[in-house]
Design a protein around this motif. Structure first.
Motif, PDB file in Angstrom:
ATOM      1  N   UNK A   1       0.822  -1.216   0.000  1.00 55.65           N
ATOM      2  CA  UNK A   1       0.000   0.000   0.000  1.00 55.65           C
ATOM      3  C   UNK A   1       0.852   1.260   0.000  1.00 55.65           C
ATOM      4  N   UNK A   2       1.952   1.251   0.744  1.00 57.39           N
ATOM      5  CA  UNK A   2       2.820   2.425   0.783  1.00 57.39           C
ATOM      6  C   UNK A   2       3.432   2.683  -0.590  1.00 57.39           C
ATOM      7  N   UNK A   3       3.932   1.626  -1.219  1.00 58.56           N
ATOM      8  CA  UNK A   3       4.520   1.776  -2.557  1.00 58.56           C
ATOM      9  C   UNK A   3       3.483   2.290  -3.541  1.00 58.56           C
ATOM     10  N   UNK A   4       2.262   1.770  -3.446  1.00 54.51           N
ATOM     11  CA  UNK A   4       1.203   2.192  -4.364  1.00 54.51           C
ATOM     12  C   UNK A   4       0.849   3.662  -4.173  1.00 54.51           C
ATOM     13  N   UNK A   5       0.738   4.104  -2.922  1.00 61.16           N
ATOM     14  CA  UNK A   5       0.351   5.490  -2.661  1.00 61.16           C
ATOM     15  C   UNK A   5       1.457   6.448  -3.089  1.00 61.16           C
ATOM     16  N   UNK A   6       2.707   6.107  -2.764  1.00 62.23           N
ATOM     17  CA  UNK A   6       3.821   6.962  -3.197  1.00 62.23           C
ATOM     18  C   UNK A   6       3.873   7.026  -4.719  1.00 62.23           C
ATOM     19  N   UNK A   7       3.665   5.874  -5.361  1.00 62.87           N
ATOM     20  CA  UNK A   7       3.643   5.866  -6.823  1.00 62.87           C
ATOM     21  C   UNK A   7       2.515   6.710  -7.386  1.00 62.87           C
ATOM     22  N   UNK A   8       1.344   6.653  -6.730  1.00 67.69           N
ATOM     23  CA  UNK A   8       0.219   7.456  -7.199  1.00 67.69           C
ATOM     24  C   UNK A   8       0.504   8.948  -7.041  1.00 67.69           C
ATOM     25  N   UNK A   9       1.128   9.340  -5.943  1.00 67.31           N
ATOM     26  CA  UNK A   9       1.440  10.754  -5.736  1.00 67.31           C
ATOM     27  C   UNK A   9       2.347  11.271  -6.856  1.00 67.31           C
ATOM     28  N   UNK A  10       3.360  10.493  -7.185  1.00 65.01           N
ATOM     29  CA  UNK A  10       4.262  10.896  -8.276  1.00 65.01           C
ATOM     30  C   UNK A  10       3.504  10.967  -9.594  1.00 65.01           C
ATOM     31  N   UNK A  11       2.677   9.938  -9.858  1.00 66.04           N
ATOM     32  CA  UNK A  11       1.906   9.914 -11.095  1.00 66.04           C
ATOM     33  C   UNK A  11       0.932  11.084 -11.159  1.00 66.04           C
ATOM     34  N   UNK A  12       0.278  11.396 -10.049  1.00 67.77           N
ATOM     35  CA  UNK A  12      -0.693  12.496 -10.024  1.00 67.77           C
ATOM     36  C   UNK A  12      -0.031  13.834 -10.330  1.00 67.77           C
ATOM     37  N   UNK A  13       1.166  14.046  -9.813  1.00 65.49           N
ATOM     38  CA  UNK A  13       1.895  15.286 -10.105  1.00 65.49           C
ATOM     39  C   UNK A  13       2.213  15.371 -11.592  1.00 65.49           C
ATOM     40  N   UNK A  14       2.636  14.242 -12.184  1.00 64.85           N
ATOM     41  CA  UNK A  14       2.947  14.209 -13.619  1.00 64.85           C
ATOM     42  C   UNK A  14       1.706  14.503 -14.450  1.00 64.85           C
ATOM     43  N   UNK A  15       0.575  13.863 -14.080  1.00 68.68           N
ATOM     44  CA  UNK A  15      -0.674  14.075 -14.818  1.00 68.68           C
ATOM     45  C   UNK A  15      -1.117  15.526 -14.701  1.00 68.68           C
ATOM     46  N   UNK A  16      -1.039  16.086 -13.503  1.00 65.87           N
ATOM     47  CA  UNK A  16      -1.487  17.451 -13.292  1.00 65.87           C
ATOM     48  C   UNK A  16      -0.646  18.449 -14.087  1.00 65.87           C
TER      49      UNK A  16
ATOM     50  N   UNK B   1       0.038  13.023   6.685  1.00 63.54           N
ATOM     51  CA  UNK B   1       0.471  14.050   5.737  1.00 63.54           C
ATOM     52  C   UNK B   1       0.458  13.557   4.301  1.00 63.54           C
ATOM     53  N   UNK B   2       1.123  12.435   4.050  1.00 60.83           N
ATOM     54  CA  UNK B   2       1.283  11.983   2.675  1.00 60.83           C
ATOM     55  C   UNK B   2       0.137  11.103   2.197  1.00 60.83           C
ATOM     56  N   UNK B   3      -0.259  10.125   3.020  1.00 60.11           N
ATOM     57  CA  UNK B   3      -1.237   9.157   2.551  1.00 60.11           C
ATOM     58  C   UNK B   3      -2.647   9.726   2.481  1.00 60.11           C
TER      59      UNK B   3
END
Length: 575
Positions: A214-229, A300-302
């Motif tokens: 779950x941690x890897x997935x959420x961190x990966x999503x945060x990076x992906x979301x920044x790229x998409x945005x 904070x992050x999750x």
């Protein structure tokens, strides 16, 4: 050695390289393993906890001291290492209040929970006893309130198990639509029960694996979301904050914010499990402070960061959110919608796998938490005595069986009445976390008062809450505000002007039924046992303490920490 003694000592069978075992010896080894396996389910004969007898000598009232001794000497195995970490995904709340409401609500609830977990950590490190939440209420507030909180917490998690199993089966529909839910329900029920039958070690290791994914997935999503945005998606250009302007940052005005406030509180449910695990942690003085400090980063992050990014990528009026489906419904998951909107074809399925793992993790936690709470209640004489049965591997076996049996309600998923049945089950447990967190904060306030009245200094504590007493007051007040907000939203929900009287009544009890249930538990127990509120000078501050003979170690650790460089002190503050 005669035959009788050789049977009584099966573990003396040895095999060396120079002398390989015979077939008879191999059979003895197999018999030894099988016998040890069967014996592990027997009651631990090395402990002497007097269950069910916590009345005063005159047969009236409630003996708080005896209850403290029972929970302090609980035979639960202390093998849980510092691997246990829980992350429960948030629900679909964007459509209720808009992206700004989501950020504000989750920040406020995050502050409240940060204060609450630190208050819990201070007590749990000093008193790592079984059934921490109800025990602290019994010990520092009122035995009747401890009884109500114990059953409130146990019922809350007992209901979560069938709900999460059904949610996991719904997740599977993303790949295999049309297959009966009952088949997947049986598979997931067996998996969750098996994990908990392996004991605290099995639960801890399973949660470690779940958490890493779950941690890897959420961190990966945060990076992906920044790229998409920033315009990196294949189908959308630069997004920035345009969805905060159109359709807008807020929705449903102030009531929308209040509704998200409530949903945010429910989304954080389960974070307090770090305190429940204290009695089974090998070294709570070392592992619990680290786990508690990590809550800051999880919040904070999750939650805050990931949901802020989701609010930038998904409109609050997206048609897939209109039905306000459960957070377990992958078709209404904000994370999946954000990825699908970007035109990425493979990642939605990967995110669905993560959602399913999260749901199974919560289901596993529900068996763990409810069984430990039931066992602690039984040890304090507040539940049937058979629930206090703990085997030689430290498993509260009967309590696990009860939790697993109630989990069989998950087969209602194949019934035509599943919506009604699960709706009322949720109503009974809906406010469980709010009452628990509020009681933790109030217990900490009373504990600090008793600690001071009895001549102790906060410098004597092996772990001090970073926000201190002020933080506990903040947490207590915030939990009271959530209860008020839930009452208001239940009494006059969004769109209540168009609802009939019967629909309004159903809506109110579906979200607030837990409050009268808790009050009923408290009042009946209070009248029956005629319990008194615990006075500060009466609080027992010795039973269950693990630092009675290590004050010199604590003092040396504080000296070592004072000598650390500034950067490391700052690091230790949050890690």
């Amino acid at each position: 050695m005669d035959e009788k003694n050789s049977v009584a000592e099966p573990n003396t069978v040895q095999a060396t390289a120079a002398s390989p075992p015979s077939y008879g010896d191999l059979n003895s080894i197999r018999d030894s393993f099988g016998q040890r396996f069967l014996d592990s389910f027997k009651r631990d004969t090395n402990v002497h906890v007097t269950c069910g007898n916590v009345s005063n000598t005159d047969g009236t009232g409630f003996d708080v001291e005896q209850a403290a001794q029972n929970t302090a000497h609980s035979p639960l195995q202390r093998r849980l290492k510092g691997r246990t970490g829980l992350f429960v995904g948030s629900g679909v709340v964007l459509n209720t209040g808009g992206p700004a409401s989501v950020v504000i609500a989750y920040v406020l609830i995050g502050v409240m929970l940060y204060c609450t977990v630190h208050a819990l950590g201070e007590m749990a490190v000093l008193f790592p006893v079984a059934g921490s939440f109800s025990h602290y209420s019994t010990r520092f507030l009122d035995p009747a309130w401890g009884f109500a909180m114990g059953w409130n917490y146990a019922l809350g998690w007992l209901i979560v198990l069938p709900l999460e199993i059904v949610a996991a089966s719904i997740t599977i529909e993303y790949w295999s639509p049309g297959i009966s839910n009952a088949a997947w329900v049986a598979v997931f029920w067996a998996l969750i029960v098996s994990i908990n039958l392996f004991g605290v070690r099995g639960y801890g290791e399973a949660e470690f694996v779940f958490s890493v994914i779950k941690v890897v997935a959420v961190v990966g999503f945060i990076i992906l979301a920044i790229v998409i945005n920033c315009g990196g998606g294949p189908e959308r250009g630069y997004i920035s904050g345009k969805y905060w302007h159109n359709p807008g940052a807020f929705y449903n005005n102030f009531k929308g914010l209040y509704s998200v406030f409530i949903n945010a509180a429910f989304a954080f449910g389960g974070t307090e499990l770090v305190g429940l695990a204290a009695a089974e942690t090998a070294n709570p003085r070392k592992s619990l402070p680290i786990a508690i400090k990590q809550v800051f980063w999880r919040i904070t992050f999750f939650y805050v960061v990931s949901l802020t990014l989701v609010g930038l990528l998904v409109r609050y009026n997206d048609e897939r959110l209109i039905h306000k489906s459960s957070s377990a419904n992958t078709h209404a998951s904000l994370f999946v919608i954000a990825i699908e909107n970007a035109g990425i074809k493979v990642l939605p399925s990967i995110m669905n796998v993560v959602i399913m793992i999260s749901v199974l993790s919560v289901g596993s936690s529900s068996v763990y938490s409810s069984s430990r709470t039931l066992a602690a209640l039984a040890e304090q004489g507040q539940a049937p005595q058979f629930l206090a049965y703990i085997d030689r591997k430290g498993r509260p076996l009967c309590a696990v069986y009860v939790a697993s049996a109630i989990g069989l309600l998950c087969f209602l998923a194949a019934s035509d009445e599943q919506i009604t049945a699960f709706g009322w089950m949720m109503a009974i447990s809906g406010l469980s976390s709010i009452f628990t967190w509020g009681s933790i904060c109030l217990s900490h306030i009373r504990f600090r008062r008793a600690w001071k009245v009895q001549g102790h200094s906060v410098d004597d504590l092996p772990f001090k809450s970073q926000p201190g007493i002020i933080g506990s007051w903040i947490g207590f007040i915030f939990n009271c505000l959530v209860l008020i907000a839930q009452f208001w939203v239940g009494f006059a929900p969004i769109g209540y002007a168009e609802m009939s009287a019967s629909d309004l009544a159903y809506n109110f009890f579906s979200v607030y039924l837990a409050a009268p249930v808790v009050l009923a538990f408290y009042i009946i127990y209070k009248i029956w046992f005629r319990t008194n509120f615990v006075r500060c000078h009466q609080v027992d501050l010795n039973y269950g303490r693990r630092d009675l003979h290590i004050q010199h170690l604590i003092s040396q650790e504080k000296v070592d920490q004072a000598a650390l460089p500034a950067w490391k002190k700052f690091y230790k503050l949050f890690c």
